[in-house]
Design an enzyme around this catalytic site. Structure first.
Site, PDB file in Angstrom:
ATOM      1  N   HIS A   1       0.805  -1.291  -0.079  1.00  7.52           N
ATOM      2  CA  HIS A   1       0.035  -0.026   0.139  1.00  7.52           C
ATOM      3  C   HIS A   1       0.861   1.323  -0.073  1.00  7.52           C
ATOM      4  O   HIS A   1       0.714   2.047  -0.815  1.00  7.52           O
ATOM      5  CB  HIS A   1      -0.815  -0.031   1.301  1.00  7.52           C
ATOM      6  CG  HIS A   1      -1.770   1.125   1.402  1.00  7.52           C
ATOM      7  ND1 HIS A   1      -2.940   0.957   1.255  1.00  7.52           N
ATOM      8  CD2 HIS A   1      -1.377   2.281   1.855  1.00  7.52           C
ATOM      9  CE1 HIS A   1      -3.730   2.277   1.658  1.00  7.52           C
ATOM     10  NE2 HIS A   1      -2.673   3.288   1.788  1.00  7.52           N
ATOM     11  N   GLU A   2       1.931   1.305   0.945  1.00  5.33           N
ATOM     12  CA  GLU A   2       2.755   2.573   0.897  1.00  5.33           C
ATOM     13  C   GLU A   2       3.597   2.578  -0.469  1.00  5.33           C
ATOM     14  O   GLU A   2       3.762   3.850  -0.779  1.00  5.33           O
ATOM     15  CB  GLU A   2       3.701   2.386   2.341  1.00  5.33           C
ATOM     16  CG  GLU A   2       3.065   2.716   3.526  1.00  5.33           C
ATOM     17  CD  GLU A   2       2.237   3.946   3.654  1.00  5.33           C
ATOM     18  OE1 GLU A   2       2.742   5.003   3.078  1.00  5.33           O
ATOM     19  OE2 GLU A   2       1.025   3.751   4.013  1.00  5.33           O
TER      20      GLU A   2
ATOM     21  N   HIS B   1       1.754   4.410  -3.008  1.00  6.02           N
ATOM     22  CA  HIS B   1       1.780   5.728  -2.930  1.00  6.02           C
ATOM     23  C   HIS B   1       3.095   6.220  -3.556  1.00  6.02           C
ATOM     24  O   HIS B   1       3.133   7.366  -4.019  1.00  6.02           O
ATOM     25  CB  HIS B   1       1.563   6.040  -1.466  1.00  6.02           C
ATOM     26  CG  HIS B   1       0.202   5.932  -0.946  1.00  6.02           C
ATOM     27  ND1 HIS B   1      -0.875   6.326  -1.711  1.00  6.02           N
ATOM     28  CD2 HIS B   1      -0.146   5.239   0.190  1.00  6.02           C
ATOM     29  CE1 HIS B   1      -1.992   6.316  -0.932  1.00  6.02           C
ATOM     30  NE2 HIS B   1      -1.389   5.559   0.212  1.00  6.02           N
TER      31      HIS B   1
ATOM     32  N   ASP C   1      -6.407   8.220   3.082  1.00  5.33           N
ATOM     33  CA  ASP C   1      -6.206   8.637   1.695  1.00  5.33           C
ATOM     34  C   ASP C   1      -7.444   9.187   1.150  1.00  5.33           C
ATOM     35  O   ASP C   1      -7.503  10.288   0.222  1.00  5.33           O
ATOM     36  CB  ASP C   1      -5.940   7.236   0.878  1.00  5.33           C
ATOM     37  CG  ASP C   1      -4.604   6.763   1.396  1.00  5.33           C
ATOM     38  OD1 ASP C   1      -3.735   7.432   1.927  1.00  5.33           O
ATOM     39  OD2 ASP C   1      -4.466   5.787   1.539  1.00  5.33           O
TER      40      ASP C   1
HETATM   41 ZN   LIG Z   1      -2.559   5.162   2.133  1.00  4.48          ZN
END
Ligand SMILES: [Zn+2]
Length: 355
Positions: free
Chosen positions: A58-59, A62, A156
Site C-alpha cells: 500500500h505504501e 503511494h 487517503d
Molecule cells: Zn494510504
C-alpha cells in the site's frame, strides 16, 4: 525515525522497520512456534506477516506514484499501526495528489481481487484451514482498501476528496471543507461507536484530530508561503576555519555561547560543527582539526527558499539550524526558533482577524 533500521530498498526507496514492529513480529512467531496461546499457530503468524506485507505494498504504491511525479521520498518506516511514507513535499496539484492518494487503497483492492481468484481456482486442492486463512486475508485487504477511502484526513480518502474539491476552489478552502467533512464523519463514527463498537470511537478520535492537523498544516504553510529566507535570516554569521583545532573552537564556543558553527574556507561553506560533536573528543585529542570531525553532509537553505520549505527541512532532518548558501558561499543562517516565532506571530494575527 529513531530506532528503525533499513531492511531493503525498492524503486530506490529505503524501507525501514521500526524496532517495536520487529519485536511484535518476533513475539508472534515465538508464541506460534511454542504454542503459547491457543489459536495462534504458524499459519496465524504467516497470515499476520502477509497482512503487514499488504501494508507495505500500500505504501509502496503511494511512493511509486509520487516518484513518477518527481517527488522525492526519504523512506518508508513500518510501525505496528501501519506504514509512514516520508515524502519531500505534498503536491498541491490536485490531479497528482488524487492519483498518489488513490494508488494505496487501489493496491489493497487489487491484492484482494487477485487472492479471490487464486482462492476460487485452488478450492479443490487446498485444505479448509488454508482456505479460511486466504479468505481472511482477502477480507482484511478489502477492508484496508475501503477504510482508507473514507473521505477524511488522515486517510487517503481525505486527500482524494480534497483533490476533487481543489479542482473547483482554492487549495486552502478545499482543505478546510474536506477537513470539516472529515470531522463530521468522525462524530458520526463516534456516535455509532457508542452503540456498537468501542474501537470505532478510538478511530473517530484519530480521524477528528487528523482532519484538524491537516487543515492547520495547510493553513500555516499558506501563511509562510510568500516569505523568503533572505528576509529573515541572520547575516552576521560567526564561523570557524577547517584548520582550527577542537581546543580553539571550544574556547570560541564558550566565549560566544553558540552551540553550532558553520565551517568556512575562504567564504565557501565546507561543513558544520556543533558543541555535541566537540564534546565527544577526549581531552588529550583536542588538537584534532575541525575538518576531520565536522559534518560534511549538509542540509542547506538558499535565500530565495520559502520559510515553509526550510521549516519542513528542519523538521524532517531533526536539526535546529541551517546555513543559507548562495552559489556555495555562506550568506546567512536561520534557526528553527526563528521560524516558529514568525509562525506563531502570524497565527495570532490571523486569530485576531477572526478567520
Ligand atoms: Zn494510504
Amino acid at each position: 525515525m529513531k530506532y528503525s533500521f533499513k531492511i531493503f530498498s525498492i524503486f530506490g526507496i529505503p524501507v525501514e522497520l521500526h524496532i517495536s514492529f520487529l519485536v511484535l513480529i518476533l513475539l508472534i512467531y515465538i508464541i506460534a512456534l511454542l504454542n503459547l496461546v491457543p489459536y495462534i499457530n504458524i499459519l496465524t503468524a504467516v497470515l499476520i506477516t502477509l497482512i503487514f506485507v499488504s501494508v507495505v505494498i500500500h505504501e509502496l504504491a503511494h511512493c511509486y506514484m509520487a516518484k513518477r511525479y518527481g517527488i522525492g521520498i526519504e523512506r518508508i518506516v513500518l510501525l505496528p499501526i501501519g506504514g509512514i511514507s516520508e515524502m519531500e513535499e505534498i503536491p498541491k496539484d490536485p490531479s497528482k495528489e488524487l492519483r498518489i492518494a488513490l494508488a494505496g487503497p487501489v493496491s489493497n483492492l487489487i491484492i484482494g481481487g487477485i487472492c479471490y481468484i487464486i482462492l476460487i481456482l485452488s478450492l479443490a486442492y487446498i485444505s479448509k484451514t488454508i482456505q479460511g486463512a486466504i479468505y481472511y486475508f482477502i477480507v482484511v485487504n478489502i477492508l484496508l482498501g475501503f477504510f482508507n477511502l473514507l473521505p477524511a484526513f488522515p486517510m487517503d480518502g481525505g486527500r482524494i476528496l480534497r483533490a476533487f474539491l481543489a479542482e473547483r476552489m482554492n487549495f486552502i478552502s478545499a482543505t478546510k471543507l474536506s477537513a470539516s467533512i472529515g470531522k463530521q464523519l468522525a462524530i458520526i463514527m463516534a456516535i455509532i461507536g457508542v452503540f456498537f463498537n468501542f474501537l470505532l470511537i478510538l478511530i473517530a478520535i484519530y480521524v477528528y484530530l487528523g482532519a484538524e492537523a491537516e487543515y492547520q498544516t495547510v493553513l500555516l504553510s499558506s501563511l509562510l508561503e510568500n516569505d523568503r529566507i533572505k528576509d529573515v535570516m541572520t547575516t552576521d554569521v560567526h564561523t570557524v576555519q577547517p584548520n582550527s583545532t577542537v581546543q580553539e573552537t571550544l574556547k570560541i564556543m564558550f566565549k560566544e555561547r553558540h552551540m553550532g558553527y558553520p565551517v568556512t574556507d575562504d567564504g565557501q561553506l565546507v561543513g558544520i560543527v556543533t558543541f555535541h560533536d566537540l564534546s565527544k573528543i577526549p581531552e588529550d585529542e583536542r588538537d584534532t582539526l575541525i575538518k576531520d570531525i565536522m559534518t560534511k553532509d549538509l542540509v542547506v537553505s538558499n535565500p530565495e527558499e520559502s520559510l515553509m520549505v526550510t521549516l519542513e527541512k528542519l523538521n524532517r532532518h531533526r536539526i535546529g539550524r541551517v546555513p543559507v548558501v548562495l552559489e556555495n558561499r555562506l550568506v546567512g543562517i536561520v534557526s528553527k526558533t526563528d521560524l516558529t516565532n514568525i509562525l506563531e506571530r502570524k497565527q495570532s494575527l490571523l486569530e485576531k482577524k477572526g478567520s
